[in-house]
Motif scaffolding. Sequence first.
Motif, PDB file in Angstrom:
ATOM      1  N   GLU A  53      37.416  97.198 104.143  1.00 12.93           N
ATOM      2  CA  GLU A  53      36.547  96.236 104.852  1.00 12.93           C
ATOM      3  C   GLU A  53      37.025  96.052 106.009  1.00 12.93           C
ATOM      4  OE1 GLU A  53      38.444  95.629 101.967  1.00 12.93           O
ATOM      5  OE2 GLU A  53      39.118  93.500 102.325  1.00 12.93           O
ATOM      6  N   ASN A  54      38.405  95.946 106.289  1.00 21.97           N
ATOM      7  CA  ASN A  54      38.984  95.377 107.513  1.00 21.97           C
ATOM      8  C   ASN A  54      38.875  96.682 108.674  1.00 21.97           C
ATOM      9  OD1 ASN A  54      40.774  97.171 106.298  1.00 21.97           O
ATOM     10  ND2 ASN A  54      42.648  95.639 106.268  1.00 21.97           N
ATOM     11  N   ARG A  55      38.200  97.717 108.445  1.00 21.98           N
ATOM     12  CA  ARG A  55      38.418  98.592 109.309  1.00 21.98           C
ATOM     13  C   ARG A  55      36.962  98.969 109.965  1.00 21.98           C
ATOM     14  NH1 ARG A  55      42.913 102.777 107.019  1.00 21.98           N
ATOM     15  NH2 ARG A  55      44.021 101.227 105.659  1.00 21.98           N
ATOM     16  N   ILE A  56      35.919  98.433 109.504  1.00 19.96           N
ATOM     17  CA  ILE A  56      34.732  98.425 109.760  1.00 19.96           C
ATOM     18  C   ILE A  56      34.437  98.181 111.289  1.00 19.96           C
ATOM     19  CG2 ILE A  56      32.203  98.115 109.298  1.00 19.96           C
ATOM     20  CD1 ILE A  56      32.796  97.499 106.499  1.00 19.96           C
ATOM     21  N   VAL A  57      33.924  99.074 111.993  1.00 19.18           N
ATOM     22  CA  VAL A  57      33.419  98.659 113.544  1.00 19.18           C
ATOM     23  C   VAL A  57      31.866  99.092 113.609  1.00 19.18           C
ATOM     24  CG1 VAL A  57      33.697  99.149 115.802  1.00 19.18           C
ATOM     25  CG2 VAL A  57      35.853  99.242 114.217  1.00 19.18           C
ATOM     26  N   LYS A  78      42.392 105.087 102.986  1.00 16.07           N
ATOM     27  CA  LYS A  78      43.787 105.096 103.091  1.00 16.07           C
ATOM     28  C   LYS A  78      44.738 105.804 102.227  1.00 16.07           C
ATOM     29  CE  LYS A  78      42.999 100.671 100.775  1.00 16.07           C
ATOM     30  NZ  LYS A  78      43.511  99.305 100.227  1.00 16.07           N
ATOM     31  N   GLN A  90      25.791  94.588 107.171  1.00 14.67           N
ATOM     32  CA  GLN A  90      25.763  93.468 106.315  1.00 14.67           C
ATOM     33  C   GLN A  90      24.615  92.490 106.939  1.00 14.67           C
ATOM     34  OE1 GLN A  90      26.689  92.606 103.667  1.00 14.67           O
ATOM     35  NE2 GLN A  90      27.799  90.868 103.287  1.00 14.67           N
ATOM     36  N   THR A  91      24.479  92.820 108.210  1.00 17.64           N
ATOM     37  CA  THR A  91      23.645  91.600 108.738  1.00 17.64           C
ATOM     38  C   THR A  91      22.109  92.004 109.155  1.00 17.64           C
ATOM     39  OG1 THR A  91      24.091  92.351 110.968  1.00 17.64           O
ATOM     40  CG2 THR A  91      25.408  90.608 110.014  1.00 17.64           C
ATOM     41  N   VAL A 146      19.557  96.368  76.369  1.00 20.00           N
ATOM     42  CA  VAL A 146      18.242  96.716  76.566  1.00 20.00           C
ATOM     43  C   VAL A 146      17.561  96.576  78.112  1.00 20.00           C
ATOM     44  CG1 VAL A 146      17.507  96.058  74.363  1.00 20.00           C
ATOM     45  CG2 VAL A 146      17.835  94.302  75.660  1.00 20.00           C
ATOM     46  N   ILE A 149      19.105  99.451  80.039  1.00 21.99           N
ATOM     47  CA  ILE A 149      18.160 100.697  79.629  1.00 21.99           C
ATOM     48  C   ILE A 149      16.975 100.979  80.127  1.00 21.99           C
ATOM     49  CG2 ILE A 149      17.764 102.337  77.597  1.00 21.99           C
ATOM     50  CD1 ILE A 149      20.493 101.102  76.472  1.00 21.99           C
ATOM     51  N   ARG A 150      16.228  99.908  80.138  1.00 19.05           N
ATOM     52  CA  ARG A 150      14.858  99.763  80.516  1.00 19.05           C
ATOM     53  C   ARG A 150      14.689 100.079  81.807  1.00 19.05           C
ATOM     54  NH1 ARG A 150      10.819  94.558  80.377  1.00 19.05           N
ATOM     55  NH2 ARG A 150       8.795  95.730  80.056  1.00 19.05           N
ATOM     56  N   ASP A 153      15.423 103.729  82.577  1.00 17.46           N
ATOM     57  CA  ASP A 153      14.190 104.565  82.117  1.00 17.46           C
ATOM     58  C   ASP A 153      13.080 104.741  83.117  1.00 17.46           C
ATOM     59  OD1 ASP A 153      12.892 105.954  79.736  1.00 17.46           O
ATOM     60  OD2 ASP A 153      11.279 104.774  80.403  1.00 17.46           O
TER      61      ASP A 153
END
Lengths: 263, 230, 92
Positions: A53-57, A78, A90-91, A146, A149-150, A153
Amino acid sequence: MSEVIVITSGKGGVGKTTTTANVGTGLAMLNKKVILIDTDIGLRNLDVVMGLENRIVYNLVDVVEGSCRIKQALIKDKRYPNLYLLPSAQTRDKTSVSPEQMKKLIEELREDFDYIILDCPAGIEQGFKNAIAGADRAIIVTTPEVSAIRDADRIIGLLEANELKRMDLIVNRLRMDMVKRGDMMSIDDVVDILAINLIGAVPDDENIVISTNQGEPLVGNDSLAGKAFLNICYRITGEEVPLLNLGENNNIWNKLASLFKKN
Amino acid sequence: MEEGMKKFMKQPVIIKSNPYGIMVMLEPMIPFEQLLTEIAEKFKDSSKFFKDAKMAVSFEGRELTIEEEKKILDVITENASIRILCVIDKDKEREETFKKALDEAQKNVKIDGGQYYKGTLRSGQVLETESSIIILGDVNPGATVISTGNIVVLGALYGMAYAGGSGNNKAFVAALDMYATQIRIGDVMARSSDKPVKRKKSKFDPKIAYVESGNIYIDSITKEAFSDMQ
Amino acid sequence: MSIMDFFKRKSSGDVAKDRLKLLLISDRANCTPQIMELIKNDIIQVISKYMEIDAEGLDIQITQTESEGRNGSVPALYANIPIKDLKHSKVN
């Protein structure tokens, strides 16, 4: 020959992102060139699970909108130099990307990677449509509950309608002690209901929580979940590996083995 | 050019924009008083367009005395809410100088001025300001603060902070608890370490991030740190 | 469900499986109660042309049946139509 795999489930919280991270890392361990794409725009998580997460530009939306080149947005893992992540924005929201744009992006990436793995958002709206647009095959993650799985399906029905070449099932978060007591549906039960090929079962393992905390996928380590994920990776590449013995009970192991043969 | 000019001169006042402001073309022949009324009308019409813009202005087509120029400027500011930072003449070289002056002036305005925001910034939220920003609250992981000036977080900074957004390397980022995922100052970028950081809950240790010789440094806030900063 | 099931406590896993099976049948068929009602009325109308039936006792439901082609099961429409009288059997 590259393969585009979408990891999807319908329901949220069943382990799509964990599966994407582990399957991607596992395939990289098997010396494949892999790119993971987080298509959950607005709720990105694959970056934290991978510990990147700290490398995102730049992100997926920047690439699609042409604000940067693809190569600028790719984040090298890494630990494995042949593993890359294309993070989500994210925005922004899901409507920032269209299925056509995803298809185009994937076609460009095909040249450089053996496996393109798409982490699909929960739900069946635009984000889901974007994620499956360019996919060759799907891995459907479900838990033996349940509700999950529903939803699985429903997803299978939608994927069939979109004519995906291949669909495989991962039953995640199995608790063999509960299955033995009869208080949880068995792998058999789930496969019986969903009627698609089982590519692996992953036990409910507290090591998953620990690995997510640390931002390092556990695939390939000594934990049961780590082994289960590595086996899934072998099966994705076409190797035949017997199902892991998730419980001590030999009967169950036999059951699992026979189940895998059946498919 | 001469041909074009003649065609344009059918209108006594023409406003043209360039990257740094506007150019006003004036009819050379009509009486000055009439010209003033025309200018007033023109700017009143386009006042919405210019709303609160800060810009440089240049005049063409007519020789103006200093007094006339001043009168025109008054009329413009009265009729449209424009803040005229300077008047530029046609000379290219001087335009460059003025442009630099303008850029510098804006940079300083943004750093000196400040705003504050009260509340926690959560994942996915972006706070972008054209001035320095003080946040009374936390900046959570996945949240982003972008400022052309400085960023001060009176709380914990877990998300991304981007100070000196217009390329100002002299900006800084300060926080009471500094756990930023990523810090960018001007055109320099730094990211947090890959190993999980132990959160020191007990110790109060506010920190400041700044650029020195092309690298981002993070220091505890002390008097020495301030004197070290350029 | 056999009579024996009433005596033996079903495990929650089995309960889940049975509930899911029923649920998915209607999910897959994408059939609302309103549509079922319409189908029922149409069936009554059509059959009534040829024979007298007990409209009250008519029961239709969507269940699942083993498919011949693909492995697994496919949804099927079952109708239980009590016939009162066959006197209308001659076709008009």
